[in-house]
Design a protein around this motif. Structure first.
Motif, mmCIF file in Angstrom:
data_model
loop_
_atom_site.group_PDB
_atom_site.id
_atom_site.type_symbol
_atom_site.label_atom_id
_atom_site.label_comp_id
_atom_site.label_asym_id
_atom_site.label_seq_id
_atom_site.Cartn_x
_atom_site.Cartn_y
_atom_site.Cartn_z
ATOM 1 N N ARG A 168 0.827 -1.206 0.000
ATOM 2 C CA ARG A 168 0.000 0.000 0.000
ATOM 3 C C ARG A 168 0.870 1.268 0.000
ATOM 4 O O ARG A 168 0.699 2.146 -0.810
ATOM 5 C CB ARG A 168 -0.921 0.009 1.234
ATOM 6 C CG ARG A 168 -2.074 -0.981 1.109
ATOM 7 C CD ARG A 168 -2.953 -0.947 2.322
ATOM 8 N NE ARG A 168 -3.983 -1.978 2.266
ATOM 9 C CZ ARG A 168 -4.788 -2.260 3.268
ATOM 10 N NH1 ARG A 168 -4.687 -1.601 4.414
ATOM 11 N NH2 ARG A 168 -5.703 -3.201 3.144
ATOM 12 N N GLU A 169 1.797 1.316 0.940
ATOM 13 C CA GLU A 169 2.634 2.515 1.053
ATOM 14 C C GLU A 169 4.087 2.126 0.813
ATOM 15 O O GLU A 169 4.838 1.831 1.738
ATOM 16 C CB GLU A 169 2.466 3.151 2.446
ATOM 17 C CG GLU A 169 1.051 3.673 2.691
ATOM 18 C CD GLU A 169 0.919 4.278 4.078
ATOM 19 O OE1 GLU A 169 1.960 4.637 4.664
ATOM 20 O OE2 GLU A 169 -0.216 4.381 4.564
ATOM 21 N N ARG A 170 4.474 2.116 -0.455
ATOM 22 C CA ARG A 170 5.827 1.704 -0.825
ATOM 23 C C ARG A 170 6.887 2.653 -0.248
ATOM 24 O O ARG A 170 7.998 2.245 0.064
ATOM 25 C CB ARG A 170 5.930 1.648 -2.359
ATOM 26 C CG ARG A 170 7.015 0.709 -2.867
ATOM 27 C CD ARG A 170 6.958 0.616 -4.373
ATOM 28 N NE ARG A 170 5.751 -0.006 -4.850
ATOM 29 C CZ ARG A 170 5.605 -1.333 -5.002
ATOM 30 N NH1 ARG A 170 6.586 -2.134 -4.694
ATOM 31 N NH2 ARG A 170 4.475 -1.825 -5.446
ATOM 32 N N THR A 171 6.524 3.917 -0.102
ATOM 33 C CA THR A 171 7.496 4.918 0.369
ATOM 34 C C THR A 171 7.897 4.671 1.825
ATOM 35 O O THR A 171 8.962 5.099 2.263
ATOM 36 C CB THR A 171 6.900 6.327 0.240
ATOM 37 O OG1 THR A 171 5.617 6.351 0.875
ATOM 38 C CG2 THR A 171 6.756 6.730 -1.221
ATOM 39 N N SER A 172 7.036 4.008 2.589
ATOM 40 C CA SER A 172 7.344 3.788 4.013
ATOM 41 C C SER A 172 8.306 2.615 4.214
ATOM 42 O O SER A 172 8.792 2.388 5.318
ATOM 43 C CB SER A 172 6.056 3.524 4.804
ATOM 44 O OG SER A 172 5.470 2.301 4.389
#
Length: 297
Positions: A168-172
């Motif tokens: 969902r949140e690749r940046t995290s």
């Protein structure tokens, strides 16, 4: 000690192939002479199919397709009604492992939703008030080895935040690069799955690396299929923060009875996969999945 009935096969490993003869002895032990109404031996091979809780009621057609499938069934009379002397009596028997028509004896396999099992059952009928005696014994059937040579299918893999799916949140995600190789995804059931894995870099220390062997069982028919994946075994190949750049060997033996050559029939399928699971120190779980084809050579 009362009367004891036992069934012993000649082969210690109890492994047989289609077309061979199953042989052994029925052992009867009693302190006193024993009156009986006949002793019979039954051989059965069945595929038991079961639906997972999530699949029951989805398709009415399933209720017909999950009936047990009879692979082989045979009965013999070991001895007619009469009297046995006291002590130990051994009665030899032979059963040909032959099937009718175009049926095939699938390899013995103990799964969750698919179970392929072969048993011998001895029954001794007793007169009037005496309780009938019985004894069951499982024997193992191996599919006939395939001819020729297996072509290896090596797989090189690279796991990075960009290669992951269902995120969902690749940046995290922390930055990491894990590279590896499976020597072959075409596997021989009697030989281990091998390869190696290298943690090239990771912003967060690695907590653990595991190999997870998974069975994928499919039951059903043309109207619909229930497909369920369950874990067979989980092997930890690295623990704690692994040195970066160090080659970690991948080595997994296929457990007997819980794996078999990949099987696909009209009513059911048995397939296998392996997951490489990397757990980071912050409890991020990274999984890479590889379908396997298992053969017997």
């Amino acid at each position: 000690m009362g009367t004891v009935v036992d069934v012993k096969l000649k082969r210690a490993n109890k492994v047989y192939h289609q077309g061979e003869t199953l042989s052994g002895v029925v052992i009867l032990s009693s302190k006193e002479p024993l009156q009986h109404q006949g002793i019979t031996l039954a051989m059965d091979g069945t595929v038991s199919l079961q639906l997972s809780a999530k699949s029951v009621g989805v398709f009415e057609a399933f209720y017909n397709s999950v009936k047990p499938i009879q692979l082989i069934s045979s009965n013999i009379e070991v001895t007619k009604a009469g009297k046995l002397p006291s002590g130990r009596t051994e009665v030899p028997f032979e059963f040909p492992l032959k099937v009718k028509g175009s049926k095939v004896l699938y390899e013995t396999y103990h799964g969750v939703f698919v179970n392929i099992q072969y048993t011998l059952r001895c029954d001794m009928r007793r007169p009037l008030l005496a309780k009938d005696l019985n004894k069951s014994c499982e024997f193992i059937v191996h599919s006939l080895p395939q001819k020729g040579r297996l072509t290896p299918s090596p797989v090189d893999f690279s796991i990075t935040p960009e290669s992951l799916q269902n995120i969902r949140e690749r940046t995290s995600l922390p930055r990491f690069t894990i590279r590896g190789r499976l020597d072959s995804t075409n596997c021989v059931v009697t030989q281990p799955l091998t390869g190696e894995l290298v943690v090239e870099n990771s912003d967060v220390p690695v907590k653990s690396i595991e190999l997870q062997l998974v069975r994928v069982e499919t039951c059903g028919c043309a109207e619909g299929y229930a497909r369920d994946a369950t874990e067979i075994q989980n092997i930890q190949i690295a623990d704690g923060n692994i040195c970066q750049g160090l080659a970690i060997p991948i080595y997994m033996v296929f457990p007997r009875l819980f794996t078999c050559p990949t099987l696909e029939t009209t009513n059911f399928k048995v397939e296998f996969e392996v997951n490489v699971v990397v757990v980071l120190q912050d409890d991020h779980l990274i999984t890479e999945n590889f379908p396997l084809k298992i053969y017997r050579f």
